[in-house]
Design a protein around this motif. Structure first.
Motif, PDB file in Angstrom:
ATOM      1  N   GLU A  34      -0.767  -7.318   8.520  1.00 30.12           N
ATOM      2  CA  GLU A  34      -1.308  -8.179   8.399  1.00 30.12           C
ATOM      3  C   GLU A  34      -2.432  -8.220   7.895  1.00 30.12           C
ATOM      4  N   ALA A  35      -3.568  -7.238   8.931  1.00 28.01           N
ATOM      5  CA  ALA A  35      -4.557  -6.609   8.928  1.00 28.01           C
ATOM      6  C   ALA A  35      -5.329  -5.947   7.130  1.00 28.01           C
ATOM      7  N   ARG A  36      -4.336  -5.167   6.484  1.00 29.65           N
ATOM      8  CA  ARG A  36      -4.290  -4.705   5.560  1.00 29.65           C
ATOM      9  C   ARG A  36      -4.353  -5.833   3.912  1.00 29.65           C
ATOM     10  N   ASP A  37      -3.268  -7.061   4.941  1.00 32.92           N
ATOM     11  CA  ASP A  37      -3.516  -8.333   3.763  1.00 32.92           C
ATOM     12  C   ASP A  37      -4.995  -8.769   3.890  1.00 32.92           C
ATOM     13  N   ALA A  38      -5.128  -8.542   5.073  1.00 35.70           N
ATOM     14  CA  ALA A  38      -6.700  -9.705   5.248  1.00 35.70           C
ATOM     15  C   ALA A  38      -7.972  -9.137   4.885  1.00 35.70           C
ATOM     16  N   PHE A  39      -7.885  -7.320   4.828  1.00 37.36           N
ATOM     17  CA  PHE A  39      -8.973  -6.516   4.789  1.00 37.36           C
ATOM     18  C   PHE A  39      -8.407  -6.497   2.515  1.00 37.36           C
ATOM     19  N   LEU A  40      -7.601  -6.807   1.934  1.00 35.76           N
ATOM     20  CA  LEU A  40      -7.469  -6.452   0.669  1.00 35.76           C
ATOM     21  C   LEU A  40      -8.087  -8.569   0.270  1.00 35.76           C
ATOM     22  N   ARG A  41      -7.653  -9.418   0.848  1.00 35.91           N
ATOM     23  CA  ARG A  41      -7.423 -10.168   0.491  1.00 35.91           C
ATOM     24  C   ARG A  41      -9.712 -10.908   0.214  1.00 35.91           C
ATOM     25  N   MET A  42     -10.050  -9.954   1.054  1.00 36.64           N
ATOM     26  CA  MET A  42     -11.544 -10.052   1.525  1.00 36.64           C
ATOM     27  C   MET A  42     -12.726  -8.455   0.295  1.00 36.64           C
ATOM     28  N   ARG A  43     -11.839  -7.519  -0.261  1.00 36.80           N
ATOM     29  CA  ARG A  43     -12.261  -6.522  -0.824  1.00 36.80           C
ATOM     30  C   ARG A  43     -11.592  -5.980  -1.532  1.00 36.80           C
ATOM     31  N   PRO A  44     -11.509  -6.652  -2.389  1.00 35.61           N
ATOM     32  CA  PRO A  44      -9.369  -6.232  -3.188  1.00 35.61           C
ATOM     33  C   PRO A  44     -10.600  -4.509  -4.173  1.00 35.61           C
ATOM     34  N   THR A  45     -11.507  -4.545  -4.688  1.00 34.13           N
ATOM     35  CA  THR A  45     -11.808  -3.047  -5.697  1.00 34.13           C
ATOM     36  C   THR A  45     -12.270  -1.704  -4.281  1.00 34.13           C
ATOM     37  N   ILE A  46     -12.059  -2.310  -3.161  1.00 35.18           N
ATOM     38  CA  ILE A  46     -12.987  -1.162  -2.861  1.00 35.18           C
ATOM     39  C   ILE A  46     -12.050   0.690  -2.756  1.00 35.18           C
ATOM     40  N   PHE A  47     -11.001   0.416  -2.866  1.00 33.24           N
ATOM     41  CA  PHE A  47     -10.215   1.318  -3.270  1.00 33.24           C
ATOM     42  C   PHE A  47     -10.072   1.840  -4.605  1.00 33.24           C
ATOM     43  N   GLU A  48     -10.790   1.251  -5.730  1.00 32.92           N
ATOM     44  CA  GLU A  48     -11.413   1.745  -6.881  1.00 32.92           C
ATOM     45  C   GLU A  48     -12.574   3.141  -6.226  1.00 32.92           C
ATOM     46  N   HIS A  49     -13.277   2.448  -5.713  1.00 34.37           N
ATOM     47  CA  HIS A  49     -14.751   3.299  -5.245  1.00 34.37           C
ATOM     48  C   HIS A  49     -14.258   4.162  -3.845  1.00 34.37           C
ATOM     49  N   TRP A  50     -13.578   4.897  -3.886  1.00 36.80           N
ATOM     50  CA  TRP A  50     -12.847   4.804  -1.753  1.00 36.80           C
ATOM     51  C   TRP A  50     -13.836   6.760  -1.472  1.00 36.80           C
ATOM     52  N   ASP A  51     -14.230   7.106  -2.469  1.00 34.41           N
ATOM     53  CA  ASP A  51     -14.967   8.885  -2.714  1.00 34.41           C
ATOM     54  C   ASP A  51     -16.215   8.633  -2.189  1.00 34.41           C
ATOM     55  N   ASP A  52     -16.828   7.496  -3.540  1.00 37.39           N
ATOM     56  CA  ASP A  52     -18.265   6.859  -3.054  1.00 37.39           C
ATOM     57  C   ASP A  52     -17.992   6.135  -1.628  1.00 37.39           C
ATOM     58  N   GLU A  53     -17.606   5.443  -1.103  1.00 39.96           N
ATOM     59  CA  GLU A  53     -17.727   4.699  -0.120  1.00 39.96           C
ATOM     60  C   GLU A  53     -17.452   6.167   0.742  1.00 39.96           C
TER      61      GLU A  53
END
Length: 611
Positions: free
Chosen positions: A550-569
């Motif tokens: 549930e928490a994962r889906d809530a985050f992905l709705r808000m920031r769906p592209t963050i994992f494309e830049h995981w190392d930079d984040e």
């Protein structure tokens, strides 16, 4: 309305006839040239306009619309009825004139006032003149009895040497305006106060019980409270000489009328043998309401007097003046969560703290725009620049309302923070903003050095404690960071969501997942994307699959592209490789699309092979 520093206008024959036009103009020039007239350029233009119009016989033209269009350069469709800009500036100018005549203007021969209820100035002699009065121009009429200023209860000020009075006044008006976050001794300390900020006077604490000991304790505590308040710049605190001039028993309404302050702090010290009972109360001088009250019981055989004074004064000042404290909450209640005038700079700062409490993308853009308008109108407003720096930073680190093209958010954040520092090098909010911008610009050592400086200036500021503690933790000093966060939480439980969320990360990094779960449930920052990410990895480590999903889906709705830049984040947050790898582990368990091999994990593996 104040007539002058001694509170009276001469009853001599000359005082019955207004000063001549040349006398008024000479006084106007004296006012506008004085650094002790605490008014910005626009207020000074306001003053010159209304004085010259009155002297020219056009007093009937002095209306809000004329001032708005001719002085403030508003367009012809300026709505004076619904736009309070003129009323606000007139209020500031009235207070600036009152304070001037209590300090640098104590010996000035002519008193210029702007009575409430209008914008037409009144002119009067302060002291009897040696020469016969000049005939008054037709445009300048003598006051009616109803226009006479109220009698003051500070007549002794007329006898105080001008130099001493000036020093007393300047000491009383030292800002942080904020509130003082840090007592500034730099040239910027004479900058006009932040627009619309609250003002406070500290009444001398009353001695009860044993007269000699109680009086000593009360005097010492009053001094220490004043010193502690000087650290908070979001409020203006009048100086000790002004406080001491207030007679015993003066009520809050009279203090407000005579000094123009909104808040009054009063207290008492009762001494009996080796016991002390210290009581403090904060009053709203407008309504007479008690906004806060606290009693502290101390034993001088357990702790020495100086430690007691310092600790109690710090607790009083922190409760009342901190960014989420009693005064700020009272101002929010008075003005509403959304101030009626979006252009009012102080309203922007209140809304900034609301935003920081909830970390909502919905409010980010509006407050960013509001603060940009504020610094355009008040380019010397250091605190607004500092807050704007944080909002620019949040475009990058949280992905809030990102502006594309041109200068990057990090660059804008750094520029705004550095401008704030140039304006006021010891403004803790400015130092905090610079610390944050440097940290996310991947300069953690420089950032933490700035944070240490800010903490030394004001170890009581809970906004700083929480932010610095977070940065220390991300850089690997989790233990000290958590200690600062715990202090912030203890002093400011009203902002517990932010602190609890960061402490949950600390517990997660220590593999204390049960405590991490308890803390993240207390945070409840549903509008803040990273809250859901942290919750998801905690639940995943505990094997709570459905809650993690549930928490994962809530985050992905808000920031769906963050994992494309995981190392930079991870890199721009300056996490140690082991901490970033720990986050990656939990994120995979929660079902996030983390890269199969992160930069942190690669670095850890390389370090292992080198051993």
């Amino acid at each position: 309305m104040l007539g002058g520093g001694d509170g009276t206008v001469s009853a001599s024959p000359q005082a019955q006839s207004p000063p001549a036009a040349e006398d008024v103009r000479a006084q106007l020039d004296r006012l506008l040239a004085s650094p002790d007239l605490d008014a910005p350029a626009r207020a000074r233009r306001f003053l010159r306009y209304v004085v010259e119009e009155t002297l020219a016989g056009r007093a009937e033209r002095i209306k809000a619309y004329a001032i708005g269009t001719e002085v403030f350069e508003r367009s012809s469709d300026f709505d004076a009825q619904n736009d309070p800009a003129v009323r606000i500036e007139a209020g500031r100018l009235r207070r600036a004139l009152e304070r001037y005549y209590l300090s640098d203007g104590l010996s000035d021969p002519v008193v210029i006032t702007i009575p409430k209820g209008g914008y037409v100035p009144h002119f009067a002699w302060r002291t009897p003149q040696a020469a016969e009065p000049h005939p008054a121009p037709a445009a300048v009429s003598p006051r009616s009895p109803a226009d006479s200023p109220p009698r003051r209860w500070m007549p002794w000020l007329a006898a105080v040497p001008v130099a001493i009075a000036c020093l007393a006044f300047l000491g009383g008006l030292a800002l942080w305006g904020p509130w003082r976050d840090g007592a500034s001794s730099s040239p910027q300390a004479s900058t006009p106060s932040p627009p619309g900020g609250p003002t406070l006077v500290v009444m001398p604490f009353t001695a009860l019980g044993e007269p000699s000991a109680g009086r000593t304790y009360a005097d010492g505590l009053t001094e220490e409270v004043l010193s502690q308040f000087a650290r908070f710049k979001e409020i203006t605190v009048l100086g000790r000489e002004t406080s001491r001039s207030i007679p015993p028993g003066a009520d809050a309404a009279r203090i407000r009328r005579d000094l123009g302050v909104r808040y009054v702090l009063e207290g008492s010290v009762q001494a009996a043998e080796h016991r002390l009972r210290i009581t403090g109360r904060l009053l709203d001088a407008l309504t007479g309401a008690v906004l806060w009250s606290q009693t502290y019981d101390e034993d001088v055989q357990v702790r020495d007097l100086f430690t007691i004074q310092n600790d109690v004064a710090r607790r009083v000042a922190t409760a009342v003046a901190q960014p989420y404290g009693i005064i700020q909450r009272a101002d929010q209640t008075r003005t509403g969560i959304r101030p009626p005038d979006d252009l009012e700079a102080y309203g922007c700062t209140l809304r900034f703290y609301d935003y920081r409490a909830a970390l909502s993308e919905e409010s980010h853009a509006a407050i960013r725009t509001c603060l940009e308008r504020s610094v355009a109108r008040y380019p010397d407003y250091a605190t607004a620049w500092a807050m704007l720096s944080v909002l620019y930073l949040d475009e990058d680190r949280f992905g809030f309302n990102l502006r594309t093209g041109g200068v990057t958010p990090i660059q804008r954040s750094l520029e705004a923070a550095r401008r704030a520092i140039r304006l006021d090098p010891e403004n803790v909010r400015s130092l905090q903003a610079l610390m944050m911008a440097l940290f996310f610009a991947r300069q953690p050592a420089e950032a933490l050095e700035v944070g240490e400086r800010a903490l030394a200036l004001n170890p009581n500021d809970t906004e700083l404690l929480g932010e610095f503690g977070t940065r220390l933790g991300q850089a690997g000093a989790w233990q000290r960071g958590a200690e600062l966060l715990e202090q912030a939480l203890a002093r400011n439980p009203g902002h517990s969501g932010y602190y609890s969320g960061t402490l949950a990360v600390y517990a997660y990094m220590q593999h204390d997942y049960a405590r991490a779960e308890s803390l993240i449930r207390q945070a409840a920052l549903e509008k803040f994307p990273l809250y859901h990410f942290v919750a998801a990895v905690i639940y995943a480590q505990l094997g709570k699959t459905s809650e993690a999903a549930e928490a994962r889906d809530a985050f992905l709705r808000m920031r769906p592209t963050i994992f494309e830049h995981w190392d930079d984040e991870m890199a721009k947050r300056n996490y140690r490789p082991e901490d970033a790898a720990h986050f990656a582990e939990g994120a995979r368990k929660a079902g996030f699309p983390v890269p199969a091999r992160t930069a942190a994990e690669t670095a850890l593996q390389a370090a292992t092979h080198q051993r």
